[in-house]
Enzyme design. Structure first.
Site, PDB file in Angstrom:
ATOM      1  CG  HIS A 189      -1.913   1.066   1.316  1.00 55.82           C
ATOM      2  ND1 HIS A 189      -2.684   1.438   0.231  1.00 55.82           N
ATOM      3  CD2 HIS A 189      -2.294   1.869   2.346  1.00 55.82           C
ATOM      4  CE1 HIS A 189      -3.502   2.413   0.596  1.00 55.82           C
ATOM      5  NE2 HIS A 189      -3.281   2.702   1.865  1.00 55.82           N
ATOM      6  CG  ASP A 206      -4.100   4.887   4.442  1.00 50.38           C
ATOM      7  OD1 ASP A 206      -4.715   4.438   3.448  1.00 50.38           O
ATOM      8  OD2 ASP A 206      -3.438   4.162   5.208  1.00 50.38           O
ATOM      9  CB  CYS A 259      -2.936   2.822  -2.779  1.00 49.00           C
ATOM     10  SG  CYS A 259      -1.770   1.549  -3.322  1.00 49.00           S
TER      11      CYS A 259
END
Length: 300
Positions: A189, A206, A259
């Site tokens: 990630h 995030d 991401c």
């Protein structure tokens, strides 16, 4: 069939075309301890995934908070037919190791560019090159001054402590920059930390909405040591605040592959002091836009 794993969620068959090293889960060596983060190209092929397989609370929050955002998003430059052809050519067949762009002592190959295909995972070359473009633009009048660390910085800091990264800033005084961007690789990630020296804040971004206060605290400790080592000034940590951005505060991803794009766009918007007016629906456009920007070495 590709199997993607992130945050305990399995995604199956995302349909991402497989580059020659597209499913390698290891990373190359970080820069040497005595060199700053962009002293030379370091090759990695790192697929990075994040997301969930069903409609998440983040989608509900985002849809309620930002209705119709796609129609009124700020600053979107349409790609012309000529630009689209360039992007398609870069994403098409060719020698994987062909260098398509070179700057900031980094080289982006066709294989690297292919990580910008829809549903593919961005690698370190693309992340670092794009942040290089963000830094380059910040030199223009009217933009906040920006320093962006390499995607290896945080990993090196946490594994080796301050001494492992002390020389990475020998050519830059980070305290003279308005914004310091720290891309963070969490194995599967991408996330971003942004240090604002003007407001003395460290914020964590995030796209899955996870909390990152510990990461912010690690960076605050780094700033303390950097200030003492480079300026012989004790940093007053009581003046600083850390904050993990909540899902309702920033755009959230709704799939298992974007991401890295979210991380880059967080950085790009932060570098302009702009509100983040994009959503998951804009990711295919951003991927094409980023291909063109990397090829031409300038942000639209």
């Amino acid at each position: 069939m590709l199997l993607l794993f992130c945050a305990g969620i399995k995604w199956v068959d995302v349909g991402c075309p497989e580059p020659s090293q597209g499913d390698v889960m290891t990373r190359g060596s970080p820069p040497a301890e005595d060199t700053p983060e962009q002293d030379g190209p370091v090759k990695q092929a790192v697929p990075l995934a994040a997301g969930g397989a069903k409609k998440s609370p983040a989608r509900d929050v985002q849809e309620k908070r930002l209705p119709g955002l796609q129609k009124r998003a700020e600053g979107f430059t349409p790609l012309t037919e000529a630009m689209e052809r360039e992007v398609s050519a870069a994403l098409g067949k060719g020698e994987p190791e062909e260098i398509l762009s070179s700057a900031f002592k980094l080289r982006v190959t066709r294989e690297d560019i292919h990580t910008l295909r829809n549903l593919c995972w961005l690698n370190d070359e693309v992340i670092n090159f794009y942040l290089g473009l963000v830094m380059e633009r910040s030199k223009k009048e009217g933009y906040p001054s920006v320093h962006a660390f390499s995607s290896f910085f945080y990993e090196k800091l946490t594994s080796g402590g301050y001494r492992a990264v002390a020389r990475w800033t020998r050519r830059v005084d980070v305290f003279q920059k308005n914004i310091i961007l720290v891309p963070i690789n969490l194995r599967l990630h991408w996330t971003l930390a942004a240090i604002d020296t003007r407001g003395k804040t460290i914020k964590y971004y995030d796209s899955l909405g996870h909390e990152g206060d510990e990461i912010c605290e690690t960076l605050l400790k780094y700033l303390q040591e950097e200030s003492h080592e480079k300026r012989r000034v004790k940093l007053n940590v009581s003046e600083w605040t850390v904050h993990s951005m909540e899902p309702h505060e920033i755009p959230q991803q709704l799939n298992g592959s974007d991401c890295g794009v979210f991380t880059c766009k967080y950085a790009e918007y932060i570098s302009r002091d702009k509100a983040m007016t994009f959503t998951q629906t804009h990711m295919p456009y951003f991927r094409k836009q980023m291909v063109w920007e990397i090829l031409h070495q300038k942000l639209l």
